[in-house]
Motif scaffolding. Structure first.
Motif, PDB file in Angstrom:
ATOM      1  N   CYS A 128     127.455 -67.777  72.043  1.00 28.91           N
ATOM      2  CA  CYS A 128     128.305 -68.515  72.787  1.00 28.91           C
ATOM      3  C   CYS A 128     128.302 -68.724  74.405  1.00 28.91           C
ATOM      4  N   GLY A 133     128.595 -72.339  75.320  1.00 29.41           N
ATOM      5  CA  GLY A 133     129.694 -72.831  74.358  1.00 29.41           C
ATOM      6  C   GLY A 133     129.386 -74.041  73.284  1.00 29.41           C
ATOM      7  N   ASP A 136     130.230 -71.790  69.088  1.00 25.31           N
ATOM      8  CA  ASP A 136     131.548 -71.105  69.478  1.00 25.31           C
ATOM      9  C   ASP A 136     132.186 -70.778  67.896  1.00 25.31           C
ATOM     10  N   SER A 139     135.959 -72.058  67.238  1.00 32.96           N
ATOM     11  CA  SER A 139     136.312 -73.693  67.099  1.00 32.96           C
ATOM     12  C   SER A 139     136.661 -73.868  65.385  1.00 32.96           C
ATOM     13  N   ILE A 170     135.830 -69.428  74.148  1.00 33.44           N
ATOM     14  CA  ILE A 170     135.714 -68.105  74.113  1.00 33.44           C
ATOM     15  C   ILE A 170     136.409 -67.092  75.358  1.00 33.44           C
TER      16      ILE A 170
END
Length: 368
Positions: A128, A133, A136, A139, A170
């Protein structure tokens, strides 16, 4: 039927006369991935195999091997059995799983867990960070929102997406590598290994096969994750078919995998339409909205977990950033397929895959 009884039955089956018959009748079919004989583009083809499979993580996992004496088949059966334990460790769809326990308690304070679960969560965290990102593991709330809206025949509002985004990212999770604990910022936080768990399961089961000194095999999970070791049919690897993302019944090409992993992501199958607009199932975790710049992404990487996560990340970040990642990570290769600019012929963008391991059907490609 209990899992224990099922595993016992499979072991009895494998040690009996039926195994010999299965090996003799395997023919030249290497599961759904391996390339059938074709004269269109001189692709390498598969030969006789033995194949064992089981169902785990809501999909089929299978080990494909060159025909040989019984011991390798028994080890392959044991490797398949490991997948059920790994599913119980990582799934968020069972309340008594280790992952569900972490999700339900980590907001109250640091939570320790099975070392294997911490390992894959920490891998997901690092990927990530490395992909800004675009992959991720936090999510899950966004995925749940879109699934529920699809079932209701609508798309989510921006306010609903913004509400989810408040609890994803994160940076909302504190990892302590020395103690192997994780703490959540909020009870609304959630970690989900849906985009990397199959690959990690292949890595762990594949490591077991290597420890048992099995040299030549192909291990796959579902229609997207593959781990290959050794060679097949006098080829420098295992021939794996690549589908045309526009016409999924057509084979675009073949890639030879040896001691590496491959994963493919795309939205040609999983998508829905609303008010005349097409929405894919792959979300950009940073915005909460589906992405659609590419038709499909194939990633080749040393480990299946990494290939799994990067195929999603590259789909999200697009061609330029994906190529930049490969330039900075020489062990990773990719095939990026954007929508055609004219007609129905494709223009794949390829990086980090040697020509001698990739065979594409030129008739399906736009002349450069």
């Amino acid at each position: 039927m209990s899992e224990k009884k099922t595993n016992s039955n499979r072991r009895d089956f494998l040690t009996g006369r039926v195994l010999k018959q299965a090996a003799e009748q395997a023919g030249d079919q290497l599961a759904n991935y391996l390339n059938d004989a074709t004269e269109d583009f001189a692709a390498p083809t598969g030969g006789s195999t033995i194949r064992l499979s089981t169902r785990a993580m809501a999909t089929e996992f299978a080990v494909v091997m060159n025909p040989s004496p019984d011991p390798q088949v028994m080890h392959a059966s044991d490797a398949l059995d490991m997948l059920h334990e790994l599913e119980q460790l990582m799934t968020v769809y069972k309340n008594d799983s280790e992952m569900s326990r972490v999700n339900s308690t980590a907001a109250a304070g640091p939570v320790s867990m099975d070392p294997r679960l911490f390992e894959i969560l920490d891998q997901a965290r690092q990927i990530c960070l490395d992909t800004a990102g675009s992959f991720d593991p936090s999510s899950g709330p966004l995925i749940t929102l879109w699934r529920e809206c699809r079932q209701q025949g609508r798309i989510p509002s921006q306010q609903e997406i913004d509400n989810c985004l408040q609890h994803t990212g994160i940076d909302q999770f504190e990892f302590d590598n020395s103690k192997q604990t994780i703490q959540f910022r909020s009870p609304e936080n959630e970690l989900n290994l849906g985009g990397i768990g199959k690959g990690y399961a292949l890595d762990i089961a594949g490591q077991f096969l290597t420890e048992q000194e099995l040299e030549n095999w192909l291990f796959y999970g579902g229609f997207s994750s593959i781990l290959a070791r050794g060679t097949h049919n006098q080829l420098p690897g295992w021939p794996i078919g690549i589908k045309n993302p526009l016409f999924t019944n057509q084979r675009l090409g073949t890639v030879l995998l040896q001691n590496t992993s491959m994963s493919t992501s795309g939205s040609s199958v999983q998508h829905f339409r609303h008010d005349g607009k097409r929405y894919g199932h792959i979300l950009d975790p940073r915005t909460g909205w589906p992405v659609s710049e590419l038709l499909s992404v194939t990633v080749i990487a040393p480990h299946a977990a990494l290939a799994d996560a990067l195929s999603t990340a590259f789909y999200v970040i697009g061609i330029e950033k994906a190529l930049e990642y490969c330039d900075n990570h020489s062990e990773v290769g990719t095939i990026l397929i954007p929508p055609p600019t004219q007609g129905r012929k494709l223009s794949p963008v390829i990086r980090g895959i040697p020509n001698e391991f990739l065979f594409l059907d030129r008739d399906q490609l736009l002349s450069q």
